[in-house]
Design an enzyme around this catalytic site. Structure first.
Site, mmCIF file in Angstrom:
data_model
loop_
_atom_site.group_PDB
_atom_site.id
_atom_site.type_symbol
_atom_site.label_atom_id
_atom_site.label_comp_id
_atom_site.label_asym_id
_atom_site.label_seq_id
_atom_site.Cartn_x
_atom_site.Cartn_y
_atom_site.Cartn_z
ATOM 1 N N GLU A 155 -88.453 62.621 104.857
ATOM 2 C CA GLU A 155 -88.444 64.078 105.068
ATOM 3 C C GLU A 155 -88.935 64.772 103.810
ATOM 4 O O GLU A 155 -88.351 64.629 102.741
ATOM 5 C CB GLU A 155 -87.030 64.569 105.381
ATOM 6 C CG GLU A 155 -86.474 63.992 106.666
ATOM 7 C CD GLU A 155 -85.186 64.696 107.109
ATOM 8 O OE1 GLU A 155 -84.793 65.690 106.466
ATOM 9 O OE2 GLU A 155 -84.600 64.252 108.106
ATOM 10 N N GLU A 175 -82.832 70.793 113.909
ATOM 11 C CA GLU A 175 -81.573 70.539 113.190
ATOM 12 C C GLU A 175 -80.740 71.816 113.146
ATOM 13 O O GLU A 175 -81.220 72.897 113.435
ATOM 14 C CB GLU A 175 -81.815 69.965 111.804
ATOM 15 C CG GLU A 175 -82.497 70.877 110.827
ATOM 16 C CD GLU A 175 -82.680 70.209 109.456
ATOM 17 O OE1 GLU A 175 -81.838 69.376 109.075
ATOM 18 O OE2 GLU A 175 -83.665 70.522 108.778
HETATM 19 P P1 C2E Z 1 -81.763 69.204 104.894
HETATM 20 O O1 C2E Z 1 -82.496 67.936 104.586
HETATM 21 O O2 C2E Z 1 -82.472 70.212 105.700
HETATM 22 O O3 C2E Z 1 -80.415 68.733 105.563
HETATM 23 C C1 C2E Z 1 -79.708 69.442 106.521
HETATM 24 C C2 C2E Z 1 -78.503 70.136 105.965
HETATM 25 O O4 C2E Z 1 -77.918 70.935 106.983
HETATM 26 C C3 C2E Z 1 -77.380 69.215 105.501
HETATM 27 O O5 C2E Z 1 -76.709 69.879 104.440
HETATM 28 C C4 C2E Z 1 -76.480 69.158 106.709
HETATM 29 O O6 C2E Z 1 -75.145 68.847 106.407
HETATM 30 C C5 C2E Z 1 -76.582 70.583 107.211
HETATM 31 N N1 C2E Z 1 -76.319 70.685 108.642
HETATM 32 C C6 C2E Z 1 -76.451 69.730 109.589
HETATM 33 N N2 C2E Z 1 -76.139 70.212 110.799
HETATM 34 C C7 C2E Z 1 -75.813 71.521 110.633
HETATM 35 C C8 C2E Z 1 -75.393 72.559 111.542
HETATM 36 O O7 C2E Z 1 -75.278 72.388 112.749
HETATM 37 N N3 C2E Z 1 -75.139 73.778 110.988
HETATM 38 C C9 C2E Z 1 -75.268 74.006 109.658
HETATM 39 N N4 C2E Z 1 -75.008 75.240 109.209
HETATM 40 N N5 C2E Z 1 -75.671 73.047 108.781
HETATM 41 C C10 C2E Z 1 -75.935 71.811 109.272
HETATM 42 P P2 C2E Z 1 -76.421 69.142 103.087
HETATM 43 O O8 C2E Z 1 -75.991 67.740 103.324
HETATM 44 O O9 C2E Z 1 -75.520 70.038 102.313
HETATM 45 O O10 C2E Z 1 -77.853 69.089 102.404
HETATM 46 C C11 C2E Z 1 -78.525 70.237 102.018
HETATM 47 C C12 C2E Z 1 -79.924 69.940 101.554
HETATM 48 O O11 C2E Z 1 -79.906 69.165 100.355
HETATM 49 C C13 C2E Z 1 -80.736 69.088 102.526
HETATM 50 O O12 C2E Z 1 -81.281 69.889 103.514
HETATM 51 C C14 C2E Z 1 -81.763 68.476 101.614
HETATM 52 O O13 C2E Z 1 -82.844 69.374 101.411
HETATM 53 C C15 C2E Z 1 -81.018 68.302 100.332
HETATM 54 N N6 C2E Z 1 -80.574 66.905 100.226
HETATM 55 C C16 C2E Z 1 -79.522 66.296 100.787
HETATM 56 N N7 C2E Z 1 -79.472 64.980 100.439
HETATM 57 C C17 C2E Z 1 -80.546 64.764 99.656
HETATM 58 C C18 C2E Z 1 -81.079 63.605 98.977
HETATM 59 O O14 C2E Z 1 -80.566 62.486 99.047
HETATM 60 N N8 C2E Z 1 -82.217 63.779 98.260
HETATM 61 C C19 C2E Z 1 -82.835 64.998 98.173
HETATM 62 N N9 C2E Z 1 -83.943 65.074 97.456
HETATM 63 N N10 C2E Z 1 -82.378 66.084 98.789
HETATM 64 C C20 C2E Z 1 -81.247 65.973 99.524
HETATM 65 MG MG MG Z 2 -83.846 70.423 106.947
HETATM 66 MG MG MG Z 3 -83.607 66.786 105.458
#
Ligand code: C2E
Ligand code: MG
Ligand code: MG
Length: 564
Positions: free
Chosen positions: A424, A511
């Site tokens: 992604e 998503e």
């Molecule tokens: P993303 O890749 O767009 O991941 C989706 C985020 O939305 C995740 O937050 C997830 O927990 C949250 N989410 C999923 N379903 C829902 C829903 O129904 N409603 C709402 N309001 N939120 C939902 P998370 O885990 O806090 O991650 C936030 C962002 O941080 C991710 O957005 C991604 O850009 C980044 N991220 C997370 N893990 C990694 C990683 O291992 N490496 C990198 N480079 N970035 C990461």
């Molecule tokens: Mg996303």
């Molecule tokens: Mg993502």
């Protein structure tokens, strides 16, 4: 021989480099680099000592133009003269080199005497007052250059120890996009206009400078300063040019501690301005203790991140993804979590952008990819359904030329076909540096990885560009799905994107799906996959494996899990 000046020669061809060293080492001490990246590394340590750079243009890893453009943007480096070496008679090369900021050029085959003279006279020129003067003023706006602003600012503060001052920095949101959209000429005219407006309103009792493209800075007497000036500037800026809807943010640092360096004061004012980017209607922010607290916290994170990784505090959670057509579990997204012994569970929004700034993201992401592959390998060993896992690839990783080899090596080591690992990459990464991203991502795709464009709809890709991008799947930004579900017009947009995706043969993942209504709408529109709290939140591996078991047992059309 004391006081020999030092040169940096950047050239990949060893013979050419040896030739230049041969000519110049009689007079100078020489640093050598085989490409732009090596040269930048050298400059990190030795920029103060180096009097001049000789630069080849065509080089592997990082070419001369890229190197030049980085050097010219860096306030510590930009005044070091650069002589570009070009092929004989390549006038176009010479013009391009000069327009990229090269001071002069010499062409091959080298004439030793000419080279020695040019180098000596350019070094002399740089050291004379005339040259220094040139660097005092920003050529476009006539305001002070960054260095000179610092010098004058220091002087002003020293000469007026009892007067109170305030430091203001401004930044224009997404100026790079404006630049792309309106072209450099129009934008230069615009910046000149902004400089005039600010000068008229701000610097009557102070001094002003311009840092990079769109960053202006002003040191003014607090007694003559009024916060209303920001409204005035914004209004005038938006009315004088054909470039509309400019969002200009101001950061204010009130100088209450003279032991802080002026460079730091500027950083703080910029930090304050940064904090309100995206806040509609808020023009300025004052650097205060909240920001100071944030800095201290960032420092604490930076100090502990490496030991945290080594001691197993980072792990991934998995969020299931379902196929809309039959409700089958189709994979998961790996989302990193930091289980800190004192602070508790930390979420990506608290640390990813900091890691992107300090470079640790590369290490952390590699860990996440490794962990995801380990898990899939384990599932294969256990004879489970071969689910895929999507991992996030930060823009910082995507700019690395060696990324494809690194990822291939990881999947190979776990006996996985690359298509099991979905990558992604956010839409905004593509818009920042299209050429480089496209090249790296194309290679990843050739190797068999599945490429998903994350948060599609939050960036600014043009339709034209979208068509050229090497991607397999669009992952819709959750704001699309969530923003006012009842509005028909939004349905129109979603509908349009679905049509676009199918025309371009791209799969679509939605998503952030949080309720039944959204699922229904997505089903009607023909969306392929869904992910969101309605189905399940991201969860530890053990919980996810329970979902796999249920999925195997039930194989029902409707989702059986709802762990919210
Ligand atoms: P993303 O890749 O767009 O991941 C989706 C985020 O939305 C995740 O937050 C997830 O927990 C949250 N989410 C999923 N379903 C829902 C829903 O129904 N409603 C709402 N309001 N939120 C939902 P998370 O885990 O806090 O991650 C936030 C962002 O941080 C991710 O957005 C991604 O850009 C980044 N991220 C997370 N893990 C990694 C990683 O291992 N490496 C990198 N480079 N970035 C990461
Ligand atoms: Mg996303
Ligand atoms: Mg993502």
């Amino acid at each position: 021989m004391p006081d020999r000046k030092k040169l940096l020669i950047v050239e990949d061809n060893e013979i050419n480099r040896a030739l230049l060293v041969g000519v110049l080492s009689s007079e100078y001490d020489i640093y050598e680099a085989g490409n732009g990246e090596e040269a930048l590394k050298l400059l990190e340590e030795h920029s103060e000592e180096i009097s001049l750079i000789l630069l080849d243009i065509i080089m592997p890893v990082m070419d001369g133009y890229t190197f030049l453009s980085i050097v010219k943007k860096n306030p510590r480096l930009y005044s070091i003269p650069v002589i570009v070496t070009t092929q004989n008679d390549a006038e176009a090369d010479e013009v391009t080199a000069l327009s990229h900021g090269a001071t002069d050029f010499i062409s091959k085959p080298y004439k030793p005497k000419v080279i020695l003279h040019r180098v000596a006279s350019i070094i002399r020129l740089r050291e004379t007052a005339a040259m220094v003067n040139l660097f005092k003023y920003d050529r476009l706006t006539g305001l002070f250059s960054k260095e000179y602003f610092f010098t004058k600012g220091r002087e002003l503060l020293q000469q007026n120890p009892t007067k109170e001052y305030v430091l203001v920095c401004s930044d224009i949101e997404n100026f790079k996009l404006t630049n792309d959209a309106f072209g450099t000429q129009e934008c230069d005219r615009f910046l000149k206009g902004v400089a005039d407006i600010c000068r008229g309103l701000l610097d009557k009792h102070g001094i002003m400078g311009r840092f990079y493209a769109d960053q202006f800075v002003c040191l003014a007497e607090l007694g003559h300063f009024d916060y209303q000036v920001f409204d005035q500037i914004v209004e005038e800026v938006n009315s004088f040019s054909q470039i509309k809807n400019i969002s200009m943010k101001f950061g204010v640092y009130i100088i209450d501690d003279r032991s802080v360096s002026i460079e730091q004061m500027c950083d703080r004012a910029l930090l304050a301005a940064d904090g309100i980017k995206g806040h509609y209607g808020q023009n300025y922010a004052v650097y205060d203790d909240v920001l100071r607290g944030r800095l201290i916290r960032e420092q604490a994170i930076t100090d502990s991140m490496e030991s945290a990784l080594a001691s197993g505090q980072f792990d991934i959670h998995l969020q299931p993804k379902y196929r809309v057509a039959d409700g089958a579990l189709s994979g998961a997204e790996a989302l990193v979590r930091w289980n800190h012994p004192q602070w508790g569970m930390q979420y990506p929004n608290d640390f990813i952008s900091l890691f992107e700034k300090n470079g640790f993201i590369t290490t952390l992401d590699a860990f996440v990819w490794e962990r995801a592959c380990q898990i899939m390998h384990k599932w294969d060993e256990e004879g489970r359904k071969p689910l895929s896992i999507s991992v996030n690839v930060s823009r910082a990783d995507a700019y690395k030329a060696r990324l494809p080899e690194l990822l291939k090596e990881i999947v190979d080591r776990h006996g996985l076909h690359p298509e099991r690992l979905h990558l992604e990459i956010t839409e905004s990464a593509y818009t920042e540096n299209p050429a480089q991203i496209i090249e790296t991502v194309s290679r990843l795709r050739e190797l068999g990885f599945i490429i998903e464009m994350d948060d599609f709809g939050s960036g600014y890709s043009s339709l034209n560009m979208l068509n050229e991008l090497p991607i397999d799947i669009l992952k819709l930004d959750m704001r699309f799905i969530q923003s006012d579900e009842h509005k028909l017009s939004k349905e129109g947009i979603l509908n349009f994107i679905m049509g676009l995706a199918s025309w371009m043969n791209l799969g679509v993942v939605a998503e952030g799906v949080e309720n039944e209504r959204q699922v229904e709408r997505l089903r009607e529109l023909g969306c392929d996959y869904v992910q969101g709290y309605y189905y399940a939140r991201p969860m530890p591996l053990e919980d996810f494996e329970r979902i796999i078991l249920n999925d195997n047992k039930a194989k029902a059309a409707e989702p059986q899990v709802n762990l919210t």
